[in-house]
Design a protein around this motif. Structure first.
Motif, short mmCIF file in Angstrom:
data_model
loop_
_atom_site.label_atom_id
_atom_site.label_comp_id
_atom_site.label_asym_id
_atom_site.label_seq_id
_atom_site.Cartn_x
_atom_site.Cartn_y
_atom_site.Cartn_z
N VAL A 158 -70.08 -54.86 71.50
CA VAL A 158 -69.05 -54.26 70.80
C VAL A 158 -69.32 -52.67 70.47
O VAL A 158 -68.57 -51.93 69.80
N ASN A 159 -70.79 -52.30 70.48
CA ASN A 159 -70.97 -51.06 70.26
C ASN A 159 -70.54 -50.12 71.59
O ASN A 159 -70.62 -48.93 71.51
N GLN A 160 -70.18 -50.57 72.58
CA GLN A 160 -69.82 -49.80 73.76
C GLN A 160 -68.40 -49.40 73.65
O GLN A 160 -67.61 -49.96 72.99
N LYS A 161 -68.11 -48.49 74.43
CA LYS A 161 -66.91 -47.77 74.54
C LYS A 161 -65.85 -48.61 75.34
O LYS A 161 -65.77 -48.20 76.62
N ILE A 162 -65.48 -49.65 74.78
CA ILE A 162 -64.65 -50.55 75.58
C ILE A 162 -63.27 -50.77 74.94
O ILE A 162 -63.08 -50.49 73.59
N ARG A 163 -62.28 -51.09 75.78
CA ARG A 163 -60.95 -51.29 75.22
C ARG A 163 -60.74 -52.60 74.22
O ARG A 163 -61.51 -53.45 74.33
N GLY A 164 -60.15 -52.38 73.26
CA GLY A 164 -60.30 -53.70 72.26
C GLY A 164 -61.35 -53.73 71.30
O GLY A 164 -61.51 -54.68 71.03
N ARG A 165 -62.19 -52.84 71.36
CA ARG A 165 -63.33 -52.91 70.56
C ARG A 165 -63.27 -53.37 69.17
O ARG A 165 -63.92 -54.35 68.80
N THR A 166 -62.48 -52.79 68.52
CA THR A 166 -61.97 -53.36 67.21
C THR A 166 -61.59 -54.83 67.18
O THR A 166 -62.13 -55.43 66.17
N PHE A 167 -60.93 -55.12 68.06
CA PHE A 167 -60.31 -56.47 68.22
C PHE A 167 -61.34 -57.48 68.11
O PHE A 167 -62.02 -58.42 67.43
N PHE A 168 -62.51 -57.26 69.30
CA PHE A 168 -63.58 -58.00 69.45
C PHE A 168 -64.60 -58.06 68.35
O PHE A 168 -65.19 -59.25 67.92
N ARG A 169 -65.03 -57.07 67.52
CA ARG A 169 -65.63 -56.92 66.53
C ARG A 169 -64.98 -58.00 65.22
O ARG A 169 -65.75 -58.73 64.76
N ALA A 170 -63.82 -57.93 65.12
CA ALA A 170 -63.03 -58.52 63.98
C ALA A 170 -63.02 -60.26 64.57
O ALA A 170 -63.27 -61.02 63.80
N ALA A 171 -62.97 -60.46 65.81
CA ALA A 171 -63.01 -61.85 66.42
C ALA A 171 -64.36 -62.35 65.99
O ALA A 171 -64.51 -63.42 65.68
N PHE A 172 -65.56 -61.61 66.48
CA PHE A 172 -66.71 -62.01 66.37
C PHE A 172 -67.07 -62.33 64.72
O PHE A 172 -67.77 -63.03 64.75
N TYR A 173 -66.60 -61.62 64.19
CA TYR A 173 -67.28 -61.60 62.75
C TYR A 173 -65.91 -63.01 61.80
O TYR A 173 -66.60 -63.41 61.15
N PHE A 174 -65.21 -63.27 62.71
CA PHE A 174 -63.98 -64.07 62.18
C PHE A 174 -64.56 -65.28 61.36
O PHE A 174 -64.31 -65.64 60.31
N PRO A 175 -65.51 -66.09 62.07
CA PRO A 175 -66.02 -67.46 61.50
C PRO A 175 -66.79 -67.23 60.03
O PRO A 175 -66.77 -68.20 59.50
N ALA A 176 -67.30 -65.97 59.97
CA ALA A 176 -68.09 -65.79 58.83
C ALA A 176 -67.15 -65.71 57.54
O ALA A 176 -67.67 -65.86 56.19
N ILE A 177 -65.72 -65.66 57.46
CA ILE A 177 -64.95 -65.45 56.34
C ILE A 177 -64.61 -66.77 55.63
O ILE A 177 -64.26 -66.82 54.64
N ALA A 178 -65.00 -67.92 56.39
CA ALA A 178 -64.45 -69.12 55.73
C ALA A 178 -65.50 -69.66 55.05
O ALA A 178 -66.54 -69.09 54.97
N SER A 179 -65.02 -70.70 53.85
CA SER A 179 -66.02 -71.20 53.09
C SER A 179 -66.96 -72.16 53.67
O SER A 179 -66.60 -72.98 54.67
#
Lengths: 316, 316
Positions: free
Chosen positions: A108-129
């Protein structure tokens, strides 16, 4: 006359101003500081104090034990199992989660399309209790659950059979696989957090070194292993330190997955679960406090050991 | 970033970071590209995207499965049907009508404790953070080190002494249970640290102008500085609300009566109460309810989640 008194007066004004500022400062920090001193510093000292007494919940100290609790710990089979389990968890989980986190960060550090989406998706499981996600995990990996169904549907069962697992294995109920299930669960939920740490470290690497590597004709693979990976050393140190400290504090998932006794057969008994067990199941507060003191000393020493492994850490 | 110039001054501007990140060589960019290379490069890119989307889906699938399962009948819970057949609200009805403690009680308890802890951290954190950043008083540096040192004390060491202390003051009974949990989480060093760093980055001119106009220390802080610190206050809000809403360790120790449980402790209780522990559809409905408030926060304030993690990483 005026020339002589002027400096004196501003001097006094300044002194009064300084005093007011100091008073204001103390007033601002009074409440938070009182809380820290009582609930953090005070309780830490209190923990050491309790650990050397035979302590009753209601009446307090009964008799002085000295290091008795600590001697008892060394001969306590369940405690030693807990230490072994926590170390096993730490040794497997930390490198595994670091590897996944670094891999995701590089992507996700690369200049790719949808980078923000991928970052958000990969971090997603960390938000749950931890409670919600552990219950969810127990549901997914139970015999005949989604995990078993999917590996069956993908035709992976011969592979699992070769490892000795039937088509509906009780992953959380088998002492041989219970801790590994928890390791995979936590690698899944925490790799996003490690990704963010690594992302910050990646972005602090100067572009010049990459340009130099490119001029020298280094390929992407070489650039990663010869340039990026070694330059990330402060990042590795930080993530490993945070990871080891977190791993030694493993509690929520094993408490929920294995109950207060770390079932099955103590497979999920971690050091912190043992501390909890000593305090609330055995109702032996001083013994629990002794476990806490041991844990504190280990956590305190861990970064020092790691510093030897990684060499000198970053400035902080 | 455009809304908070002080932070931008402290770090490289986001555009520069993006540019830098974009120039870190990727597989695609450093490859020698001929006419044949072009085609294989395009394919490689497609495969990379497919893998990333696959992995991103892997992050969401378990949560999607939770939602799907909550609409199934108890008998169907383990079946691999993506669309529940029959589709039923039985699980949700059970969750709202038959749980004891009721889901509404759990939700209110969670909301109450999370809100209170967030507010105390905002108030005490900004007071303390401002004093440590801007007011000069003897002992300031030492006290700040004391605050940071509390980050090195594992919560588990404090379990026994905090429990003993709170038990003596009636904070493990009745309404005291809420107060106990709120008190132990009332101020975290991370909140003070985050806000101090932010206040340090705000130029002194405005404050000095207010002081020359005769404003007192508190007025200067409250009227001039606090409004400027909105981004840091937002980060603390997200960090604390999410952390407390999901919190497990202190609630499981200090909340002794069912009626005072938060949702995570309720989940543990339901998991361990015989008849309900494998009634998956309502259990999954509770998991959904536990996750939704944080999910909503994540969708709208994703930036602050990421920045909070990054900032808590910087502190080391």
């Amino acid at each position: 006359m005026t020339a002589a008194t002027q400096p004196q007066r501003t001097g006094r004004v300044r002194r009064v101003g300084e005093r007011q500022e100091a008073l204001a400062g103390y007033a601002f920090i009074a409440v938070p500081m009182a809380l820290f001193l009582v609930l953090n510093i005070g309780t830490t000292l209190y923990a050491f104090f309790i650990s050397v007494w035979d302590w009753n919940v209601r009446t307090g100290p009964r008799s002085f034990l000295g290091l008795g609790n600590f001697e008892r710990l060394l001969n306590d089979d369940i405690f030693l199992i807990a230490v072994k389990n926590s170390l096993y968890y730490t040794v497997i989980w930390v490198p595994l989660t670091m590897a996944i986190g670094l891999f995701l960060a590089v992507i996700v550090n690369q200049k790719i399309r949808g980078r923000t989406f991928f970052r958000a998706a990969f971090y997603f499981p960390a938000i749950a209790s931890s409670a919600a996600i552990t219950i969810l995990w127990i549901f997914l990996v139970q015999p005949g659950g989604l995990f078993d169904e999917i590996r069956g549907a993908l035709g992976l069962n011969p592979l699992f059979a070769a490892m000795g697992y039937g088509p509906t294995h009780n992953w959380m109920g088998d002492p041989a696989t219970a801790m590994n299930s928890i390791i995979i669960l936590n690698a899944w939920t925490t790799s996003g957090t490690f990704m963010l740490f690594y992302l910050a470290a990646l972005q602090s690497i100067s572009n010049d070194v990459y340009e130099a590597a490119a001029i020298d004709g280094a390929g992407a693979w070489q650039t990663f292993w010869r340039v990026t990976f070694p330059l990330l050393r402060p990042g590795h140190f930080f993530v490993a330190t945070v990871g080891v400290i977190g791993a030694l504090q493993l509690f929520d998932q094993v408490r929920i997955g294995g109950g207060p006794n770390g079932d099955p057969n103590n497979a999920l008994m971690s050091v912190v679960l043992y501390l909890y067990n000593a305090a609330f199941i055995q109702v032996n507060l001083d013994y629990a406090a002794a476990v806490g003191v041991v844990l504190f000393l280990v956590i305190f020493a861990a970064p020092l050991v790691q510093r030897r492994i990684f060499g000198s850490g970053p400035a902080w | 970033m455009s809304t908070d110039p002080p932070a931008a001054a402290q770090r490289p501007p986001r555009a520069a970071v993006d540019q830098l990140a974009g120039r870190i060589p990727s597989l695609a960019e450093t490859e020698d590209v001929g006419p044949v290379g072009d085609r294989s490069r395009a394919w490689r890119k497609r495969i990379a995207y497919a893998l990333m989307i696959g992995y991103a889906l892997l992050m969401f699938v378990p949560f999607a499965w939770t939602v799907i399962t909550s609409f199934k009948t108890r008998a169907d819970a383990l079946r691999l049907e993506v669309i529940p057949d029959p589709f039923t609200l039985q699980g949700w009805e059970y969750t709202f009508a038959r749980l004891d403690p009721s889901i509404v009680t759990l939700f209110i308890n969670s909301a109450l404790i999370a809100t209170a802890v967030t507010v105390t951290n905002l108030v005490l954190g900004s007071l303390g953070g401002y004093a440590f950043a801007r007011l000069r008083f003897p002992g300031r540096e030492v006290l700040f080190v004391v605050v940071l040192a509390t980050l090195m004390i594992p919560d588990q060491l404090r379990l026994v002494p905090v429990y003993v202390l709170f038990n003596n003051f009636g904070l493990t009974r009745d309404v005291g249970q809420y107060i106990g949990v709120i008190l132990v989480l009332a101020i975290s060093a991370t909140s003070i640290f985050l806000l101090r760093q932010y206040f340090l980055s705000i130029p002194k001119d405005l404050e000095e102008a207010a002081r020359i106009d005769g404003a007192g220390f508190f007025t200067t802080f409250y009227r001039v500085m606090l409004p400027l610190a909105t981004p840091a206050l937002a980060a603390v809000t997200i960090l604390q609300f999410q952390g407390t809403w999901n919190g497990f360790f202190w609630p499981v120790i200090l909340l002794r009566d069912r009626d005072h449980y938060t949702i995570p402790i309720g989940l543990l209780f339901f998991r361990e109460s015989g008849g309900f522990s494998t009634n998956w559809p309502p259990l999954m409905a509770v998991v959904v309810i536990a996750t939704i408030p944080i999910l909503i926060l994540y969708i709208f304030f994703q930036r602050y989640f990421v920045e909070g993690v990054a900032a808590s990483g910087v502190k080391g």
